[in-house]
Design a protein around this motif. Structure first.
Motif: not given
Length: 382
Positions: A215-233
């Motif tokens: 996904t990273y390699l095919n998404d324009g080099g955008k880093l994974p964006q973890r949620s700001s909400v606790k518990g996101n999986g």
């Protein structure tokens, strides 16, 4: 009869990744002989988690090395080395995870071993492969997690790097090692030739992340964006994927139709988020809406409502809850092994079933060199 019965594996391996592969081969019926230093055995015998030792060896050593035999040999001693070479001539597989160059120095590198046994499957585990600036670094699980990007996938976006609470690199690398060895054995059955199987902790952890790295390699080099909400999986999945607090405990919501989930929870999400693409864009604010609603009732009430509508969800259990549950007991995952002193140790069984049969064994990890004399006589090594 187990599928690998009759297969002889010599394990020149220590610590976790390669011995984990040996454990699985033993569970499937192979005879696995650990080649260890006299008296002290392999260094992994003293690597403990929770500082628990059983019969002089760490508990984790027992979990990884049950169902094996131990042969004591000093590989720097000419007589011992000669006996090992005789044993190699009769083996099907040998494995090691020494640093690059160690087996070459001893004279047990792949080419040398292949000259002794032209049908040998020679397996090697390294930390980072044999070349490059990382090749001689310690191949340790936490270091691999840290170098591979894995530590930036869990928890919230302000949490910093978060390691997994288990030996992820070792476990997945051990599984890959078994896959490679079994594939090489199939090739040998067809061609009657040897094969070199190589895996590394780093490559295994990178492969473990193949979905998100792709996904990273095919998404324009955008880093994974973890949620700001606790518990996101998951850093890449849309709402509602995650774990939420309820009035009395926690509840996990997997992927699903957000509008249906909202209706069951009593909140209308269809008007503000009509399109699935918005479930990704507005992931955090949707999760906050769901979180606020779930806190109003206890977990059991929500489970009853959600499961009756076919929505994928679950309570969140601790070990004391999960391992007492009928869902766990019916799997028959526990077994007892008999220790050298006659005591017992409770552990898990092999997770594979063959023709409906669960694979159990009550043979504990051996003491260093416990089978040396027996193996010497059986294979005419002396």
């Amino acid at each position: 009869m187990k599928p690998l019965e009759g297969l002889l594996v010599l394990e020149f391996s220590q610590f976790m990744a390669a011995p984990t592969a040996g454990l699985r081969l033993a569970d499937l019926g192979a005879r696995v002989i650990k080649i260890e230093r006299p008296v002290k055995g392999e260094a992994g015998r003293q690597i403990a988690i929770r500082n628990i030792f059983v019969n002089g060896d760490s508990l984790v050593f027992h979990t990884i090395n049950r169902n094996k035999e131990s042969y004591a040999a000093d590989l720097k001693d000419a007589d011992d080395l000669e006996r090992i070479k005789k044993l190699i001539a009769k083996a099907d597989v040998i494995t090691h995870n020494f640093r690059p160059g160690v087996m070459e120095k001893i004279g047990l590198d792949y080419e040398s071993v292949k000259a002794i046994n032209s049908r040998i499957i020679y397996g090697v585990v390294t930390g980072y492969g044999t070349k490059g600036p990382w090749a001689l670094r310690p191949g340790q699980d936490l270091l691999i997690q840290s170098l591979s990007g894995l530590a930036y996938l869990s928890d919230t976006n302000d949490a910093g790097p978060v390691p997994f609470g288990l030996a992820t690199a070792d476990m997945i690398c051990g599984a890959h090692f078994v896959q490679g060895i079994l594939a090489a054995l199939i090739k040998r059955a067809k061609t009657n030739t040897s094969a070199l199987v190589e895996v590394s902790l780093m490559e295994s952890v990178l492969d473990l992340q193949f979905e998100v790295i792709t996904t990273y390699l095919n998404d324009g080099g955008k880093l994974p964006q973890r949620s700001s909400v606790k518990g996101n999986g998951h850093a890449y999945l849309s709402a509602p994927y995650g774990i939420y607090q309820t009035k009395d405990n926690y509840l996990a919501l997997a992927m699903g139709n957000l509008h249906q989930i909202g209706n069951v929870l009593g909140i209308d999400l269809s008007e503000d988020y009509p399109d699935k693409s918005l479930w990704f864009v507005h992931r955090d604010e949707i999760m906050l809406l769901i979180a606020g609603q779930l806190k109003k009732k206890i977990t059991a009430e929500w489970l009853n409502k959600l499961q009756s509508e076919g929505i994928w969800c679950s309570e969140v259990l601790t070990y004391d809850q999960s391992l007492q549950h009928e869902g766990y007991r019916v799997l028959g995952m526990q077994q007892e092994v008999i220790l050298p002193d006659g005591g017992t140790l409770t552990t898990t069984r092999c997770p594979i079933r063959i023709n409906g049969e669960k694979l159990y064994s009550n043979v504990a990890a051996p003491r260093p060199g416990a089978q040396t004399e027996e193996i010497n006589h059986q294979f005419n090594l002396v």
